[in-house]
Design an enzyme around this catalytic site. Structure first.
Site, mmCIF file in Angstrom:
data_model
loop_
_atom_site.group_PDB
_atom_site.id
_atom_site.type_symbol
_atom_site.label_atom_id
_atom_site.label_comp_id
_atom_site.label_asym_id
_atom_site.label_seq_id
_atom_site.Cartn_x
_atom_site.Cartn_y
_atom_site.Cartn_z
ATOM 1 N N ARG A 179 1.175 -0.672 0.136
ATOM 2 C CA ARG A 179 -0.395 0.465 0.092
ATOM 3 C C ARG A 179 1.254 1.376 0.208
ATOM 4 O O ARG A 179 1.831 0.975 0.395
ATOM 5 C CB ARG A 179 -0.911 0.091 1.112
ATOM 6 C CG ARG A 179 -1.694 -1.171 1.409
ATOM 7 C CD ARG A 179 -3.044 -1.243 2.868
ATOM 8 N NE ARG A 179 -3.927 -2.328 2.443
ATOM 9 C CZ ARG A 179 -3.330 -3.132 3.688
ATOM 10 N NH1 ARG A 179 -1.999 -3.329 3.527
ATOM 11 N NH2 ARG A 179 -4.288 -4.657 3.252
ATOM 12 N N LYS A 203 -2.137 -2.721 7.960
ATOM 13 C CA LYS A 203 -3.665 -2.203 8.460
ATOM 14 C C LYS A 203 -3.796 -2.862 9.899
ATOM 15 O O LYS A 203 -3.452 -4.171 9.782
ATOM 16 C CB LYS A 203 -4.408 -2.535 7.557
ATOM 17 C CG LYS A 203 -5.099 -1.678 6.139
ATOM 18 C CD LYS A 203 -6.954 -1.963 5.945
ATOM 19 C CE LYS A 203 -6.641 -0.961 4.833
ATOM 20 N NZ LYS A 203 -7.185 -1.548 3.944
ATOM 21 N N HIS A 271 -2.858 2.863 -6.230
ATOM 22 C CA HIS A 271 -3.642 1.409 -5.653
ATOM 23 C C HIS A 271 -3.763 0.963 -6.542
ATOM 24 O O HIS A 271 -3.879 -0.450 -6.550
ATOM 25 C CB HIS A 271 -4.802 1.894 -4.452
ATOM 26 C CG HIS A 271 -5.002 0.814 -3.984
ATOM 27 N ND1 HIS A 271 -4.220 0.115 -2.496
ATOM 28 C CD2 HIS A 271 -6.234 0.156 -3.812
ATOM 29 C CE1 HIS A 271 -4.723 -0.500 -2.244
ATOM 30 N NE2 HIS A 271 -5.782 -1.233 -2.774
ATOM 31 N N ARG A 274 -1.340 -2.113 -6.763
ATOM 32 C CA ARG A 274 -1.077 -3.002 -5.857
ATOM 33 C C ARG A 274 -2.195 -3.820 -6.439
ATOM 34 O O ARG A 274 -1.539 -5.755 -6.125
ATOM 35 C CB ARG A 274 -1.350 -2.801 -4.779
ATOM 36 C CG ARG A 274 -2.114 -3.194 -3.648
ATOM 37 C CD ARG A 274 -2.211 -3.186 -2.025
ATOM 38 N NE ARG A 274 -2.752 -3.958 -0.675
ATOM 39 C CZ ARG A 274 -2.521 -4.182 -0.035
ATOM 40 N NH1 ARG A 274 -1.061 -4.912 0.193
ATOM 41 N NH2 ARG A 274 -3.619 -5.953 0.357
ATOM 42 N N HIS A 297 -3.674 -9.574 3.495
ATOM 43 C CA HIS A 297 -4.996 -9.655 3.697
ATOM 44 C C HIS A 297 -5.742 -11.020 4.629
ATOM 45 O O HIS A 297 -4.957 -12.144 5.311
ATOM 46 C CB HIS A 297 -5.892 -10.320 2.711
ATOM 47 C CG HIS A 297 -6.122 -9.820 1.073
ATOM 48 N ND1 HIS A 297 -5.944 -10.125 -0.064
ATOM 49 C CD2 HIS A 297 -5.690 -8.014 1.378
ATOM 50 C CE1 HIS A 297 -6.162 -8.736 -0.466
ATOM 51 N NE2 HIS A 297 -6.050 -7.375 0.146
ATOM 52 N N TYR A 306 -9.177 -11.200 -6.607
ATOM 53 C CA TYR A 306 -8.423 -11.313 -7.448
ATOM 54 C C TYR A 306 -8.612 -12.391 -8.747
ATOM 55 O O TYR A 306 -8.268 -13.070 -9.784
ATOM 56 C CB TYR A 306 -6.423 -11.027 -7.407
ATOM 57 C CG TYR A 306 -7.065 -10.092 -6.452
ATOM 58 C CD1 TYR A 306 -6.476 -8.834 -7.488
ATOM 59 C CD2 TYR A 306 -6.397 -10.613 -4.911
ATOM 60 C CE1 TYR A 306 -6.911 -7.764 -6.663
ATOM 61 C CE2 TYR A 306 -6.784 -8.614 -4.883
ATOM 62 C CZ TYR A 306 -6.479 -7.815 -4.863
ATOM 63 O OH TYR A 306 -6.682 -6.216 -4.683
#
Length: 327
Positions: A179, A203, A271, A274, A297, A306
């Site tokens: 990110r 995150k 982004h 990514r 994730h 994806y």
């Protein structure tokens, strides 16, 4: 000095005084402190929660004619909550934003109930707006390479170290799936010469190991060799024009300029690189679990989107190339 849970909560709650009655404002700070301590949310994420709840409280103030107190929140009806959402919808706010506002309010409501400060049953009685599912929009391999190539901007009147810096950042977004906040959060010591992998904090303050491929390492070393500022190990690796930490907006502007020069759509953002990292790995046989780890994730279901992107690309290619599609 590291920011404590209380510091992050207080910072996030700053500015809520005008939107909330005193008892609600105190409860909000307790809610944010709990999120900071139990879920280890970053200051920016806490501020986003506080901002969304503030919008709800301001709209409730307009609807009720006064700043709502805790008893007022407990007395809310589903119609009151729908009125708040409708007022935002009338202003053209997207369903995804309405879902986020309702999620913040529900999280606060659960905190109140847990603390014995009342139950806001109306929040759970209202159905969240439906959000159309959109797929990530990666750029092509050729476009991603062009965006990370400093020669793409050779005609710009910018110093060579700035072009090398932007290329190194973009290389990390596409070549390592970072990110933009993760790339700009790297210190010079984390990417010292000879480094082949880095530990990234993403995150929720979750860390992960990310390997670095040769082109990315070469781009970082090229930037290091040209940067006019001393790069202390504990200081930010990427610097702005005056030597301070590089702003994400500068990288966004660089991509915007190249996007125009390369004829790419508006969806070609930092982004999106990514997304491209994940999609291109998957299309070349990358393991979904491994891609999940590389992206950081928490849930495999987040990464599985994806596979839909890859399938969509195959269908588009089929429609464009098969001789009987239009038969």
């Amino acid at each position: 000095m590291a920011m404590t849970d209380q510091d992050r909560a207080a910072r996030a709650a700053h500015g809520l005084a005008a939107a909330a009655a005193p008892d609600v404002a105190a409860a909000v700070e307790g809610w944010l402190a709990r999120l900071a301590h139990e879920r280890r949310l970053s200051a920016k994420t806490l501020e986003a929660y506080a901002r969304d709840l503030s919008v709800v409280l301001v709209r409730l103030t307009d609807h009720l004619g006064k700043r709502p107190t805790l008893p007022d929140l407990a007395a809310l009806t589903p119609a009151d909550v729908r009125a708040v959402l409708a007022s935002r919808r009338a202003e053209g706010v997207a369903p995804r934003t309405l879902v986020r506002l309702l999620a913040a309010a529900r999280s606060f409501g659960r905190h109140l109930e847990r603390e014995g400060q009342g139950k806001v049953g109306a929040l759970t009685a209202v159905r969240a707006p439906k959000v159309p599912k959109g797929l990530p929009k990666p750029v092509s391999v050729a476009a991603a390479r062009a965006l990370a190539d400093p020669d793409t901007r050779a005609g710009e009147a910018r110093e060579a170290w700035v072009l090398a810096r932007d290329a190194a950042v973009i290389g990390l977004l596409y070549g390592a799936g970072l990110r933009i906040s993760e790339a700009l959060g790297l210190t010079a010591g984390m990417l010292s010469p000879g480094t082949t992998q880095i530990t990234v904090t993403g995150k929720g303050n979750k860390t992960r190991m990310v390997p670095l491929i040769a082109p990315v390492l070469a781009a970082v070393e090229a930037y290091r060799g040209l940067c006019p500022y001393p790069l202390a190990p504990d200081k930010p690796l990427f610097r702005g024009a005056k030597g301070g930490p590089l702003s994400p907006r500068i990288v966004q502007l660089a991509v915007e300029r190249m996007r125009g020069a390369l004829g790419l759509p508006d969806s070609a953002t930092p982004h999106a690189l990514r997304h491209s990292f994940a999609t291109h790995l998957l299309s070349r046989g990358g393991d979904l679990r491994a891609i999940q780890e590389l992206l950081g994730h928490a849930s495999l279901s987040t990464t599985q989107i994806y596979t839909q992107v890859d399938a969509a690309a195959l269908m588009n290619a089929w429609r464009a190339a098969h001789p009987r599609v239009r038969a």
